[in-house]
Design an enzyme around this catalytic site. Structure first.
Site, short mmCIF file in Angstrom:
data_model
loop_
_atom_site.label_atom_id
_atom_site.label_comp_id
_atom_site.label_asym_id
_atom_site.label_seq_id
_atom_site.Cartn_x
_atom_site.Cartn_y
_atom_site.Cartn_z
N GLY A 204 -5.76 -0.82 7.75
CA GLY A 204 -4.87 0.16 8.40
C GLY A 204 -5.52 1.52 8.44
CB SER A 205 -4.09 4.76 9.31
OG SER A 205 -2.97 4.72 8.44
N PRO A 206 -6.62 5.48 7.49
CG PRO A 206 -8.57 6.61 8.09
CD PRO A 206 -7.41 5.85 8.67
CB VAL A 208 -1.30 3.86 5.36
CG1 VAL A 208 -0.56 2.81 4.52
CG2 VAL A 208 -0.32 4.50 6.35
N GLY A 209 -4.17 4.24 3.71
CA GLY A 209 -5.15 3.74 2.73
C GLY A 209 -5.08 4.53 1.42
CD GLU A 226 -12.54 -4.20 5.91
OE1 GLU A 226 -13.04 -3.41 6.75
OE2 GLU A 226 -13.22 -5.01 5.26
CB CYS A 260 -10.55 -0.62 13.52
SG CYS A 260 -11.37 -2.20 13.31
P1 NAD Z 1 -0.98 1.72 9.31
O1 NAD Z 1 -1.84 2.25 8.22
O2 NAD Z 1 0.09 2.60 9.86
O3 NAD Z 1 -0.22 0.38 8.84
C1 NAD Z 1 -0.90 -0.73 8.30
C2 NAD Z 1 0.06 -1.51 7.40
O4 NAD Z 1 0.47 -0.66 6.33
C3 NAD Z 1 1.33 -2.03 8.08
O5 NAD Z 1 1.57 -3.36 7.64
C4 NAD Z 1 2.41 -1.08 7.59
O6 NAD Z 1 3.67 -1.72 7.46
C5 NAD Z 1 1.90 -0.66 6.23
N1 NAD Z 1 2.32 0.71 5.90
C6 NAD Z 1 2.46 1.76 6.74
N2 NAD Z 1 2.84 2.87 6.08
C7 NAD Z 1 2.94 2.52 4.78
C8 NAD Z 1 3.29 3.22 3.57
N3 NAD Z 1 3.63 4.51 3.59
N4 NAD Z 1 3.27 2.54 2.41
C9 NAD Z 1 2.93 1.24 2.36
N5 NAD Z 1 2.59 0.52 3.47
C10 NAD Z 1 2.59 1.13 4.65
O7 NAD Z 1 -1.99 1.24 10.42
P2 NAD Z 1 -1.69 0.68 11.86
O8 NAD Z 1 -1.10 1.77 12.69
O9 NAD Z 1 -0.95 -0.61 11.77
O10 NAD Z 1 -3.19 0.36 12.36
C11 NAD Z 1 -4.00 1.36 12.88
C12 NAD Z 1 -5.07 1.82 11.92
O11 NAD Z 1 -5.72 0.71 11.31
C13 NAD Z 1 -6.18 2.60 12.61
O12 NAD Z 1 -6.58 3.69 11.81
C14 NAD Z 1 -7.32 1.58 12.70
O13 NAD Z 1 -8.61 2.13 12.83
C15 NAD Z 1 -7.13 0.84 11.43
N6 NAD Z 1 -7.74 -0.49 11.50
C16 NAD Z 1 -8.83 -0.76 10.73
C17 NAD Z 1 -9.43 -2.01 10.81
C18 NAD Z 1 -10.63 -2.38 9.99
O14 NAD Z 1 -10.95 -3.57 9.94
N7 NAD Z 1 -11.30 -1.45 9.35
C19 NAD Z 1 -8.90 -2.96 11.68
C20 NAD Z 1 -7.79 -2.63 12.44
C21 NAD Z 1 -7.20 -1.39 12.34
#
Ligand code: NAD
Length: 483
Positions: A204-206, A208-209, A226, A260
């Site tokens: 997911g996003s940095p 939320v990471g 990731e 991503c």
């Molecule tokens: P996101 O971080 O918003 O959400 C990812 C997951 O985290 C979802 O399942 C969501 O329910 C959960 N989540 C969201 N907020 C949360 C919180 N506060 N606490 C706990 N869990 C939470 O990301 P997104 O919008 O779904 O995806 C887009 C991002 O992911 C972009 O930054 C993209 O570059 C990245 N991405 C990375 C890869 C990789 O392999 N490196 C692949 C795909 C997407």
């Protein structure tokens, strides 16, 4: 499509926690049985996933189409093919991956036998994003199962059709005390994060990471993150311009730019800028249609995944144009169908949102550069990217751009395809991620490499036990000097 019991609402948060507690306890009780399974048993599980995918291909197409009108051939290539390749690769190599690996002794350890054993992390959690909802949920699951873990899976709430498909698929193939799917959004994710998982694999996003890493710290869980960020593309004057434009157009607008590692912004050498822009435009027209109307009706062009992300794209585009960016091609939107045409922006100010935030959609800003050094400086001024692309004919230029930058992955003279190589790790660095996935690297992410040293009664170390007589001191002196 999200089931009532697990939908995030303030009134049923207790129900979510109770369900999470129940499943976590059941998986914990089953953990050792799964951990001690042999390669044959794990391969059988992987084969059952492969068979399910082959039998239910149409259901996968339909779910992704319902979520964001993903064209079937794109689903084949970027969702199914990746997962089936991962499964076949794991089936072929699992026995070798699981094998205890001997470690050669040094002089001081000649009387010992050392080895590395791969043991499963145990209880693991996979949290997935919406952009490749099948690939990025089932891909890590393959590695987790291959490594012998019990798994809780939390797919994205933004792709309800694919999430429901994954729920049904995994309920059909696994007992919930081995693999369980949790639908729901942030509250569900947080209820899961409160449990002491041994490993958390988050995509997911940095931003939320960082939340995930903090939650993991509470239990000292290990993490694979990731993440994302801005992935730059350098197009040097020595590049094959037509080839570069075709590959950038494919890499950018596949999955509607919601990849991503999609090209996030381009830096094109001024000497080849006009030629490149002409080629880019003609490739957009060739891939998706000659007019805006054709592109809107193209069966090969997807949609922005959610209303929220479509609104975000509109805001990014409007603000960038207000700050002075020029729409070279595209810029047409329709909120109802979540359409945004393939859009190229030029003369973009550096403080425009398309240059300061990860775009993650079909907008592509292009900068003119005087030299590769200028591109390198630009990249190094930002966070380390997840992917960096270089199009160049001169090996000196390629070497320089690799030597002087850092990125999770790099593809030279192509886009995205580094992701599909089963023998390459996939992952970011710092802001774009920690750890890696895919193939053996995915197996390792879900395993602990346990160091084992075997010894016997003939241990020279005994000569150095107390009391520290002059003789013992002489031995210690010799050992620390010569061994
Ligand atoms: P996101 O971080 O918003 O959400 C990812 C997951 O985290 C979802 O399942 C969501 O329910 C959960 N989540 C969201 N907020 C949360 C919180 N506060 N606490 C706990 N869990 C939470 O990301 P997104 O919008 O779904 O995806 C887009 C991002 O992911 C972009 O930054 C993209 O570059 C990245 N991405 C990375 C890869 C990789 O392999 N490196 C692949 C795909 C997407």
């Amino acid at each position: 499509m999200i089931t009532e019991a697990l939908k995030d609402t303030s009134t049923n948060i207790d129900a979510i926690r109770t369900e999470v507690d129940r499943v976590f306890a059941a998986q914990s009780a089953n953990r050792l049985a799964v951990a001690t399974s042999d390669a044959k048993t794990r391969i059988k599980k992987l084969k059952s996933i492969l068979k399910w995918i082959e039998t239910n291909r149409q259901k996968i197409y339909d779910a992704l189409y319902a979520d964001f009108q993903k064209p079937f051939p794109e689903t084949d290539l970027t969702e199914i093919y990746y997962v089936t390749t991962e499964i076949k690769h794991a089936i072929h190599n699992l026995k070798d991956w699981m094998r205890t690996k001997p470690v050669s002794p040094t002089l001081a350890y000649l009387t010992t036998r050392a080895e590395l054993r791969y043991e499963p992390k145990g209880n693991v959690l996979i949290i997935a994003p919406w952009n490749f909802p099948f690939n990025l949920t089932i891909g890590p699951l393959i590695s987790a199962i291959a490594a012998g873990n019990v798994v809780c899976v939390k797919p994205s709430e933004y792709t309800p059709n694919t999430t429901a498909l994954i729920r049904d698929m995994l309920a059909e193939l696994f007992a919930e005390n081995e693999v369980a799917v949790f639908e729901g959004a942030v509250e569900t994710s947080q209820a899961l994060l409160a449990k002491p998982f041994h490993h958390i694999f988050f995509t997911g996003s940095p931003s939320v990471g960082k939340i995930i890493m903090k939650a993991a710290a509470e239990h000292l869980s290990t993490v694979t993150l990731e993440l994302g960020g801005k992935s730059p593309v350098i197009v040097d004057e020595s590049a094959n311009i037509s080839d570069a434009a075709a590959k950038v157009a494919w890499g950018k607008w596949t999955n509607n730019g919601q990849t991503c590692i999609a090209p996030d912004y381009l830096m094109v050498h001024e000497k080849k800028y006009d030629e490149f822009m002409g080629q880019l435009k003609s490739h957009i027209e060739k891939f998706y249609g000659a007019t805006e109307e054709d592109r809107r009706n193209s069966p090969d062009y997807g949609r922005v995944a959610s209303v929220r992300h479509h609104a975000r794209m509109k805001e990014m585009l409007d603000e960038s144009v207000n700050k002075g960016a020029n729409v070279f091609i595209g810029g047409k939107m329709d909120a109802d169908s979540r359409y945004l045409s393939p859009t190229v922006l030029t003369e973009v100010p550096q403080d425009a949102p398309v240059m300061t935030e990860e775009i993650f959609g079909p907008l592509l800003p292009v900068m003119k550069i005087k030299s590769v050094d200028e591109a390198i400086d630009h990249i190094n001024a930002g966070e380390k990217p997840l992917a960096m692309y270089v199009f160049a004919g001169k090996s000196k230029t390629i070497k320089k751009s690799l030597d002087h930058t850092s990125a999770g992955t790099t593809c030279v003279n192509d886009c995205l395809v580094q992701y599909l190589h089963p023998n390459l790790p996939f992952g970011g660095v710092n802001n774009s991620g920690h750890g890696s996935s895919h193939g053996y690297f995915g197996f390792k992410a879900f395993s602990h490499e346990r160091a084992v040293l075997r010894h016997n009664a003939l241990a020279p170390m005994k000569l150095m036990y107390p009391p520290y007589t002059n003789f013992v001191k002489r031995i210690i002196g010799l050992v620390t000097k010569y061994f």
